[in-house]
Design an enzyme around this catalytic site. Structure first.
Site, PDB file in Angstrom:
ATOM      1  N   ASN A  23    -120.814  -1.167   6.209  1.00  0.00           N
ATOM      2  CA  ASN A  23    -121.445  -0.931   7.496  1.00  0.00           C
ATOM      3  C   ASN A  23    -120.649  -1.546   8.629  1.00  0.00           C
ATOM      4  O   ASN A  23    -120.413  -0.917   9.663  1.00  0.00           O
ATOM      5  CB  ASN A  23    -122.862  -1.537   7.525  1.00  0.00           C
ATOM      6  CG  ASN A  23    -123.893  -0.518   7.148  1.00  0.00           C
ATOM      7  OD1 ASN A  23    -123.575   0.640   6.956  1.00  0.00           O
ATOM      8  ND2 ASN A  23    -125.134  -0.959   7.029  1.00  0.00           N
ATOM      9  N   GLU A  42     -63.318 -15.205  25.617  1.00  0.00           N
ATOM     10  CA  GLU A  42     -63.711 -16.577  25.320  1.00  0.00           C
ATOM     11  C   GLU A  42     -62.808 -17.190  24.270  1.00  0.00           C
ATOM     12  O   GLU A  42     -62.376 -18.357  24.396  1.00  0.00           O
ATOM     13  CB  GLU A  42     -65.163 -16.574  24.828  1.00  0.00           C
ATOM     14  CG  GLU A  42     -65.738 -17.973  24.731  1.00  0.00           C
ATOM     15  CD  GLU A  42     -66.972 -18.014  23.838  1.00  0.00           C
ATOM     16  OE1 GLU A  42     -67.986 -18.582  24.284  1.00  0.00           O
ATOM     17  OE2 GLU A  42     -66.917 -17.487  22.715  1.00  0.00           O
ATOM     18  N   HIS A  64     -68.129 -18.266  28.754  1.00  0.00           N
ATOM     19  CA  HIS A  64     -69.082 -18.585  27.678  1.00  0.00           C
ATOM     20  C   HIS A  64     -70.495 -18.223  28.099  1.00  0.00           C
ATOM     21  O   HIS A  64     -71.276 -17.674  27.327  1.00  0.00           O
ATOM     22  CB  HIS A  64     -68.963 -20.070  27.374  1.00  0.00           C
ATOM     23  CG  HIS A  64     -69.883 -20.554  26.305  1.00  0.00           C
ATOM     24  ND1 HIS A  64     -69.638 -20.360  24.971  1.00  0.00           N
ATOM     25  CD2 HIS A  64     -71.048 -21.241  26.378  1.00  0.00           C
ATOM     26  CE1 HIS A  64     -70.610 -20.900  24.258  1.00  0.00           C
ATOM     27  NE2 HIS A  64     -71.484 -21.443  25.084  1.00  0.00           N
TER      28      HIS A  64
END
Lengths: 717, 121
Positions: free
Chosen positions: A432, A79, A57
């Site tokens: 600007n 598993e 696992h």
């Protein structure tokens, strides 16, 4: 710099984790082999099977986490098989042990291959062998992780009606309803109405239980799934209902409380009708009749309010009015305010109860009228500010820059004409910032800044004015460059630059024809310089200031008057002149006694509670004449920046409402005066601009100190 | 003050991965390799939240959660379990034991951080 280090640290801990995994997997594969052999000798040992399972696992889990998907997918088969053995569904057999050993070898090969980046065959045989032992089909691959990628917002604002009644034991699970409510707020605007009917009396209350539920109205543009996701940890055990409010509910004009309660499913229509026959408010009646709870009604009332506001927005009728008609109205109202103030004073001196009552009523009505009329011309600047979002986005994308616009103080109201006239100058200033101020993401990273630049548009009422600031965290203004350009354009002589402060240099920017852009980019436009911006602002009787720190950013502050504002002030006298101090600036009034003066040892300070507060004498600043010793002076303690300052005057008259009239061009450079007003008796009072006044007084004081020090040093040397 | 999160997992590589991601996000991290180690450390130090794997030797995740809920300092803190799709029943067992929430392995660090900020502010 931190971001750079951060990036390096990411690589570090991920790589560390990977190396750890290689080692871990080796160990685990060893363990698996040994355990399998032990199981062969002792097939009934639950402990050994568990150990085997855990090892497999872990390889699967950690492998998947670190991106070894193929290994994880293969290990999954093993598993599943071991899990079945654990559950007693599959017996341990020699065949099984062999198959799992083979599988383990394969995993090992895969690991080796990963390190050396070789390929390995897909072991289809082994897999089918494992599956055969299981006898049925296990789920194939590692299930994809639960996707919590945010779904795209639908873009439209909708309203959800949410009922959330937490289970009593919610706190015992480490959950806090407040977190959930806060998370909902992340998605939009939430109005929360508690459901309190389940609250027991104090004696019966267990402090660790949750007795309160919540009705929430959420306005958001998020998808319903995102909202439901917020409740993911509580939905199984608490009551959670999320419902899109049918917007047509408000459309047909049905914003009646009863209809809403019916729609919420809390009352039946017949019951509503029954109860409407009586003469109270629907909500109260329903509660009294026991047909709805207070909380239900409260929540429905919120919904009603929300729907009605929405309706108002859609339907709002407008009338066009000539601006000068409005100005005339405002002027007359201003004079009415003054006249009413005189009426009040006169009534007080007459002292007739009957008269007083009527005069009070008139005062109340005039105040309402005043507020309303003023409100007519003022609109929040937020509407204008928000339009800049698009501009910033388009411009910054066009220049390959990453820029975020932050808007603050959008609720600040300004005269409508002013907002229209300030728009173009603001556009120029924002351009600007984007064009010259904010650097490219690469440049910013190199200087250790966030790749995303920020432009902040902020508006606030300050003193008797409106302050609009445009600030950015860009590269700031290059003072050297400005100075050189000014010399090149013949605006200043090289020699004169010597004694100039940064502020002085900045003023060159406002001179006509001055532009430091090498290329006249489309973005900033041609022929629109800072000089034009300043002219526009002067026309509005405002002022513009630039503050810049090279490398850190630039801040442009525009101060605009509220010419038509009526404010509440304190009327005072210093020598022969009357002044008005804005009430919202005033903390308290204190007598300036001889004790205070002597304690200060010649310096102009006094102690107010825990603070040392400096003070100035108004008469000294404005008239410059000597003290009349007979009068007791008063100090008005006012707010100044983060602390306070004191203004010394001779007499306080009292509250005075006033229309601010601008003093005109002649006097606009005078520091400390925001305007003037005409009093009831025809005399003129000057309205003080407290921050300016205190600042210039302090500056003078500092200058005097330095001058004094300079003389001392000269004398001493 | 940065919040402290305890990460409990028997896999060293997971502890490194998760711990690293949490530290990078500004949290302070305690690490334990199984339930016994975690309970032992937490009896001496405190944390603001626990992140625990379920499958561990000595004392597994469920056991750890139950134990923590009996300790006064940890009765109300958020405890998030790391579950896997292959063990569906564990989620309910965890909740019964007092777990706050869960996140499913494998997960990306970003997903973990999202879950954490759901329960820890």
């Amino acid at each position: 710099m931190n971001r750079l280090l951060g990036a390096m640290v990411v690589i570090d801990h991920e790589q560390e984790a990977m190396s750890a995994f290689y080692e871990e997997a080796d160990e685990l594969l060893n363990d698996i082999e040994l355990t399998l052999l032990e199981i062969e000798a002792d097939p009934d040992s639950k402990e050994l099977i568990d150990k085997l399972f855990r090892a497999v696992h872990t390889i699967k889990g950690s492998g998947a986490m670190l991106g070894f998907d193929k290994i994880a997918a293969f290990t999954h088969h093993v598993e599943s098989l071991i899990d079945a053995v654990r559950a007693g569904e599959v017996p341990v057999s020699k065949l099984l042990i062999n198959q799992v050993l083979l599988a383990r070898d394969h995993i090992n090969n895969m690991m080796v291959a990963e390190k050396g980046e070789e390929a390995v065959d897909d072991a289809a045989e082994i897999i089918s062998g494992l599956r055969a032992l299981l006898g049925n089909d296990p789920d194939m691959l590692v299930a994809p992780p639960r996707s919590s990628d945010t779904k795209s917002d639908s873009g439209r604002d909708v309203s959800y009606r949410i009922t959330f009644i937490p289970e009593e034991g919610i706190f015992m699970r480490g959950l806090d309803p407040l977190m959930i409510l806060l998370e909902l707020e992340d998605h939009g605007k939430a109005i929360v109405t508690p459901i309190t009917e389940s609250l027991p009396v104090l004696e019966n209350m267990a402090p660790e239980k949750c007795y309160i539920g919540y009705n929430i109205l959420l306005e958001t543009n998020a998808d319903i799934d995102i909202i439901k996701d917020v409740f993911i940890f509580v939905e199984e055990d608490s009551i959670v209902e999320v419902e899109l409010i049918d917007s047509s509910l408000g459309d047909t004009g049905a914003t009646r409380l009863g209809d809403i309660l019916v729609d919420r499913g809390e009352v039946k229509e017949e019951e509503v009708n029954q109860v409407l026959a009586q003469d109270q408010k629907t909500g109260e009646k329903l509660i009294n009749a026991g047909l709805a709870t207070e909380s239900q009604v409260a929540a429905a009332l919120q919904e009603q309010k929300l729907l009605r506001e929405r309706k108002k927005v859609r339907e709002s009728a407008t009338i066009r009015v000539a601006a000068d008609k409005l100005d005339f109205l405002i002027n007359v109202v201003g004079e009415l305010v003054t006249a009413q103030a005189r009426l009040t004073d006169t009534a007080v001196s007459i002292g007739s109860m009957q008269l007083n009552a009527t005069v009070e009523e008139i005062e109340r009505l005039v105040t309402e009228l005043r507020d309303n009329v003023l409100g007519i011309r003022m609109i929040p600047i937020g509407n204008t500010f928000n339009k800049f979002n698009r501009l910033v986005r388009d411009l910054s994308m066009g220049m390959g820059k990453d820029i975020e616009l932050v808007v603050k103080g959008g609720e600040t109201e300004l005269d409508k004409t002013m907002i229209e006239k300030i728009h173009d100058p603001l556009v120029h200033l924002v351009r600007n910032s984007i064009d010259h101020g904010i650097e490219t993401p690469e440049e910013r990273r190199v200087s250790g800044k966030d790749a995303t630049g920020t432009v902040v548009l902020q508006a606030a009422h300050v003193g008797g004015s409106v302050m609009i600031t445009i600030s950015d965290d860009g590269r700031g203004i290059d003072y050297e460059k400005v100075a050189r350009k000014a010399v090149a354009k013949g605006l200043v002589r090289e020699a004169d630059l010597e004694g100039m402060s940064r502020e002085d240099i900045l003023t060159f920017i406002f001179l006509p024809g001055f532009s430091t852009a090498e290329i006249v980019s489309d973005v900033s436009g041609r022929g629109v310089g800072m000089d034009v911006v300043r002219t526009e602002i002067s026309k509005l009787r405002g002022r513009i200031e630039i503050d810049s720190v090279p490398g850190k950013g630039t801040k442009i502050s525009i101060r605009l008057p509220l010419t038509m504002a009526i404010i509440d002030g304190l009327l005072v006298r210093a020598q022969d002149t009357k002044y008005i101090i804005p009430i919202n600036r005033i903390r308290q009034c204190v007598e300036l006694t001889s004790d205070i003066i002597s304690m200060a040892h010649g310096r102009h300070i006094l102690q107010v509670q825990e603070e040392i507060v400096p003070y100035v004498r108004l008469r000294e600043i404005f008239n410059g004449c000597a003290r009349n010793d007979k009068e007791i002076e008063q100090i008005i303690i006012v707010e100044y920046e983060e602390s306070a300052a004191g203004l010394v005057i001779d007499q306080i008259y009292g509250d005075h409402q006033t229309v601010i009239k601008s003093l005109g061009k002649c006097y606009e450079h005078v520091h400390g005066i925001a305007g003037a007003t005409v009093l009831g008796d025809g005399s003129v009072a000057l309205i003080l601009d407290v921050p300016q006044l205190v600042k210039s007084a302090i500056d003078d004081e500092v200058e005097a100190l330095e001058h004094h020090r300079g003389r001392q040093e000269a004398a001493g040397s | 003050m940065p919040k402290t999160i305890m990460t409990v997992d028997d896999s060293a590589s997971i502890r490194l991965l998760v711990g690293g991601a949490l530290r990078q996000a500004g949290y302070s991290v305690l690490e334990a390799k199984d339930g016994v180690d975690a309970a032992d450390q937490l009896s001496k130090k405190t944390c603001d939240m626990v992140l625990t794997d379920l499958n561990m030797p000595n004392l597994d995740g469920i056991g750890l959660i139950k134990k923590l809920r009996t300790m006064p300092a940890y009765r109300f803190i958020p405890i998030i379990m790391l579950t896997t799709e292959s063990q569906p029943g564990m989620k309910q067992k965890g909740k019964d034991a007092g777990a706050t929430g869960w996140i499913v392995k494998p997960f990306k660090p970003a997903q973990l951080l999202a879950v954490i900020s759901r329960v820890l502010r």
